[in-house]
Design a protein around this motif. Structure first.
Motif, PDB file in Angstrom:
ATOM      1  N   TYR A 111       0.823  -0.976  -0.012  1.00  0.00           N
ATOM      2  CA  TYR A 111       0.049  -0.121  -0.011  1.00  0.00           C
ATOM      3  C   TYR A 111       0.893   1.323   0.110  1.00  0.00           C
ATOM      4  O   TYR A 111       2.044   1.304   0.456  1.00  0.00           O
ATOM      5  CB  TYR A 111      -0.970  -0.113   1.252  1.00  0.00           C
ATOM      6  N   ARG A 112       0.460   2.224  -0.474  1.00  0.00           N
ATOM      7  CA  ARG A 112       1.033   3.534  -0.665  1.00  0.00           C
ATOM      8  C   ARG A 112       0.185   4.525   0.395  1.00  0.00           C
ATOM      9  O   ARG A 112      -0.898   4.721   0.366  1.00  0.00           O
ATOM     10  CB  ARG A 112       0.978   4.535  -1.959  1.00  0.00           C
ATOM     11  N   VAL A 113       1.165   5.000   1.604  1.00  0.00           N
ATOM     12  CA  VAL A 113       0.326   5.749   2.515  1.00  0.00           C
ATOM     13  C   VAL A 113       0.290   7.181   2.057  1.00  0.00           C
ATOM     14  O   VAL A 113       0.994   7.972   1.745  1.00  0.00           O
ATOM     15  CB  VAL A 113       1.354   5.877   3.652  1.00  0.00           C
ATOM     16  N   ILE A 114      -1.091   7.907   2.189  1.00  0.00           N
ATOM     17  CA  ILE A 114      -1.446   9.047   1.690  1.00  0.00           C
ATOM     18  C   ILE A 114      -1.634   9.995   2.969  1.00  0.00           C
ATOM     19  O   ILE A 114      -1.556  11.295   2.876  1.00  0.00           O
ATOM     20  CB  ILE A 114      -2.817   8.899   1.064  1.00  0.00           C
ATOM     21  N   ALA A 115      -1.602   9.589   4.317  1.00  0.00           N
ATOM     22  CA  ALA A 115      -2.014  10.019   5.443  1.00  0.00           C
ATOM     23  C   ALA A 115      -0.944   9.333   6.667  1.00  0.00           C
ATOM     24  O   ALA A 115      -1.665   8.129   7.001  1.00  0.00           O
ATOM     25  CB  ALA A 115      -3.359  10.567   5.722  1.00  0.00           C
ATOM     26  N   GLY A 116      -0.328   9.694   7.141  1.00  0.00           N
ATOM     27  CA  GLY A 116       0.598   9.356   8.214  1.00  0.00           C
ATOM     28  C   GLY A 116       2.082   9.122   7.873  1.00  0.00           C
ATOM     29  O   GLY A 116       2.815   8.116   8.372  1.00  0.00           O
ATOM     30  N   GLY A 117       2.467   9.804   6.845  1.00  0.00           N
ATOM     31  CA  GLY A 117       3.968   9.531   6.209  1.00  0.00           C
ATOM     32  C   GLY A 117       4.820   9.718   7.214  1.00  0.00           C
ATOM     33  O   GLY A 117       5.970   9.079   7.250  1.00  0.00           O
ATOM     34  N   ARG A 118       4.673  10.592   8.063  1.00  0.00           N
ATOM     35  CA  ARG A 118       5.697  11.205   9.269  1.00  0.00           C
ATOM     36  C   ARG A 118       5.999   9.868  10.279  1.00  0.00           C
ATOM     37  O   ARG A 118       6.904   9.583  10.691  1.00  0.00           O
ATOM     38  CB  ARG A 118       5.260  12.356  10.042  1.00  0.00           C
ATOM     39  N   ARG A 119       4.857   9.156  10.621  1.00  0.00           N
ATOM     40  CA  ARG A 119       4.646   7.989  11.370  1.00  0.00           C
ATOM     41  C   ARG A 119       5.414   7.060  10.949  1.00  0.00           C
ATOM     42  O   ARG A 119       5.999   6.285  11.415  1.00  0.00           O
ATOM     43  CB  ARG A 119       3.412   7.638  11.929  1.00  0.00           C
ATOM     44  N   LEU A 120       5.207   6.758   9.505  1.00  0.00           N
ATOM     45  CA  LEU A 120       5.782   5.653   8.789  1.00  0.00           C
ATOM     46  C   LEU A 120       7.406   5.896   8.871  1.00  0.00           C
ATOM     47  O   LEU A 120       8.114   5.042   8.805  1.00  0.00           O
ATOM     48  CB  LEU A 120       5.080   5.488   7.337  1.00  0.00           C
TER      49      LEU A 120
END
Length: 663
Positions: A57-66
């Motif tokens: 999956y591509r993360v569109i919200a929560g990139g800083r957490r990832l």
């Protein structure tokens, strides 16, 4: 049906190019990483499936957490198969809008809420500031500073919560842990010009407080200060030199005791006539303006000293020649050598003047506090002021008075210097100002009269003692502060004025805002504006009668408002005889003779206590002392003086009253 998040290994997740956040903050990222390391990722990510890659999956919200999880896996904090909760969107077309919603509507916490949240964690979970700092990736100093804000006085904390003051202003108030002082300062400044000035806030909070390395603090010592009830403002980042001692009155009392003992010891050891205490590190001009420096005899140089001067001259010449060709390291050493030789030369060439025992016996010395906290004698000695010749009332040093301090001689009354006369006039007019400012009705009548009377005059005059422009009148005394009850009362009147209109727009808007004030508030401004124009009038000058007339009409109880002290009166008189004459006024020769052998400075201190009613004396003498003020300060003449003048006016010249003789 509501879709639930699924668990996905971090290795199967990547940031989407549709994520709208492209710029981050390294410090904030580090804080987020620290929190995740302790608590894990507690919020799900939002992602969209990757085509042709099942389970990715591509993360569109929560990139800083990832990103934080990736860094923690690299550091070995998390296992490589660490899983995160991901809410999968069914429609990838919503990716950019969803990412924008996630970031755009993010609201930073109110600092007040952060403070209380940290406080709640520590109290409810039994954590330490260090624990909280690690959990949120913050410095321990930051957490402690927020905890200190949580202990602000209630009005200040509520102002922070409601956005009425900034975080910087709140931090300035937190510079003191004294919540009562915080609240008082906030109340004083909240509606004024300096309400957001952090330097002024800190300055007012620090008034009458001292840091641990202040000479006064070093003199008394921390243990003695605390034993006397003094409080110390501490935090993690202060040490013995930077901690703040907040009970200045206690410290000053301890300083006075230690300095008085040191002064007496020095006086006995050195044989000086008098040693005065100054609880500061230096002696100011105002302390010595009426004293004459004592100059000792400069001793002649001995043969050995003259020979040494010649040796130093030769050594200096050789060192200067060697300096021109010396290497860098040798040049520095030679420069130090030259400096040492020059200092030795100056010390020999200009020896310290030597005082004779007779000079010491008549000398006045000052003891001050050294920067190391030790009492020390000020290097300059002075001649004790000569007493006025009681027989003929002359002063041998009268010709040596500085410009502006000429002695004013009045027949049959004490002699006042020009400065003392001006100071007494200032304090007298100050009393009238306070009473005018406290009676708006009186001030209105007075102001109207001043304006009308001046308008009707063809030529100007000074007999009204005012300029109605409402400007403060010029004073010959620069920086003079009387320290009287009237000065304190004037400050209260000034602080109570409604200044809300002064912050409103242009002149028209300010005028409209002023007119909208209640009648009482506008009347207070009128009384204040008129009162502050009152001139100080030296006794015998134009305007004195009008000042006295105002004081009489206002029924000012002068003795209740102003008391003579050593500082504002007795020590300033030209002679000991003048002080004794005042004692004789209330208690006759019997009272004045009790203090006849005292030195002038000691006599002035005793007179202050007598006229303040703070020493045990006969009841009738105490009553007379408390009612006494010098004639120059009175608004009405004493009854005895009025009767004498009346008798003089009614007296018949010699020969004019005789009956005609019979032829």
């Amino acid at each position: 049906m509501t879709q639930l998040p699924i668990l996905v290994p971090a290795a199967n997740l990547a940031k989407s190019p549709s994520n709208v956040r492209t710029v981050s903050d390294p410090i904030a990222d580090a804080q987020l990483e620290a929190n995740i390391a302790v608590k894990g990722v507690r919020q799900n990510l939002i992602g969209v499936p990757v085509s042709r890659k099942k389970g990715h999956y591509r993360v569109i919200a929560g990139g800083r957490r990832l990103d934080a999880v990736y860094r923690l896996i690299e550091k070995g904090v998390f296992d490589a198969d660490y899983q995160l909760a991901v809410l999968v969107l069914g429609n990838a077309k919503d990716a950019i809008e969803t990412s924008l919603e996630e970031n755009f509507f993010n609201l930073t916490m109110n600092p007040a809420d952060t403070c209380r949240a940290f406080q709640d964690i520590i109290e409810s979970e039994g954590k330490t500031p260090e624990d909280v700092a690690k959990r949120f990736g913050l410095t321990e100093r930051f957490v402690r500073s927020r905890l200190r804000l949580a202990d602000l006085a209630d009005p200040i904390f509520e102002a922070l919560r409601n956005g009425e003051i900034t975080l910087n202003v709140a931090v300035a108030y937190a510079s003191s842990s004294d919540r009562t002082r915080q609240a008082e300062t906030f109340e004083q400044l909240k509606d004024g010009y300096y309400r957001a000035n952090v330097n002024e806030i800190r300055r007012q909070l620090a008034e009458d407080t001292y840091v641990g390395n202040d000479p006064k603090a070093l003199l008394v010592g921390r243990a003695a200060y605390i034993e006397a009830g003094g409080r110390v403002d501490l935090d993690l980042f202060t040490d013995a030199t930077t901690e703040r001692w907040i009970d200045g009155d206690i410290l000053n009392r301890l300083v006075a005791d230690k300095m008085a003992a040191a002064a007496e010891t020095m006086r006995e050891h050195e044989g000086f006539a008098e040693v005065r205490v100054l609880p500061s590190t230096h002696v100011t001009y105002n302390d010595t303006w009426d004293l004459r420096p004592l100059k000792g005899e400069t001793p002649s140089l001995t043969d050995e000293q003259q020979a040494r001067l010649k040796e130093i001259e030769v050594e200096l010449e050789a060192a200067n020649e060697a300096y021109e060709d010396a290497a860098e390291d040798d040049a520095a050493e030679l420069a130090n050598r030259v400096e040492t030789l020059e200092a030795e030369y100056r010390a020999i060439e200009k020896p310290v003047p030597v005082l004779t025992d007779e000079q010491k016996a008549g000398a006045l010395a000052y003891v001050v506090i050294g920067h190391d906290g030790q009492p020390r004698l000020h290097e300059q000695l002075y001649v004790v002021p000569a007493e006025e010749d009681e027989a003929d009332g002359t002063d041998d040093d009268a010709d040596n008075d500085e410009v502006g301090e000429d002695v004013v001689i009045t027949s049959g009354k004490p002699s006042y210097s020009q400065r003392l006369s001006q100071e007494l006039a200032e304090m007298k007019s100050e009393l009238v100002r306070v009473h005018v400012a406290s009676d708006p009705g009186f001030a209105l009548d007075l102001g109207t009269f001043w304006m009308a009377d001046k308008a009707m005059r063809k030529y100007g005059g000074t007999d009204l003692a005012t300029e109605l422009k409402a400007d403060k009148p010029w004073s010959a005394l620069i920086g003079f502060q009387s320290g009287t009850r009237a000065a304190e009362e004037w400050g209260k009147i000034d602080d109570a004025l409604d200044r809300s209109w002064t912050e409103v727009g242009d002149a028209c808007a300010r005028y409209d805002a002023f007119c909208a004030l209640p009648d009482e508030a506008r009347a207070a401004w009128l009384a204040w504006a008129i009162a502050r124009t009152l001139h100080a009038v030296v006794a015998g000058r134009d305007g004195e009668d009008f000042i006295d007339h105002l004081g009489t009409k206002l029924e000012i109880d002068l003795a209740a408002w102003w008391r003579p002290t050593a500082n504002n009166y007795f020590d300033r008189l030209s002679s000991k005889a003048a002080i004794l004459a005042h004692l004789e006024e209330i208690g006759g020769k019997e009272l004045s003779s009790r203090y006849g052998a005292s030195k002038k400075h000691d006599l002035a201190t005793s007179a202050e206590k007598i006229f303040a009613g703070s020493v045990p004396i006969e009841a009738e003498l105490r009553e007379a002392a408390l009612a006494w003020v010098p004639d120059v300060m009175r608004f009405t003449q004493p009854d005895a003086q009025i009767e004498a003048e009346l008798a003089n006016d009614l007296a018949v010249p010699d020969g004019e009253g005789d009956l005609p003789q019979a032829a």
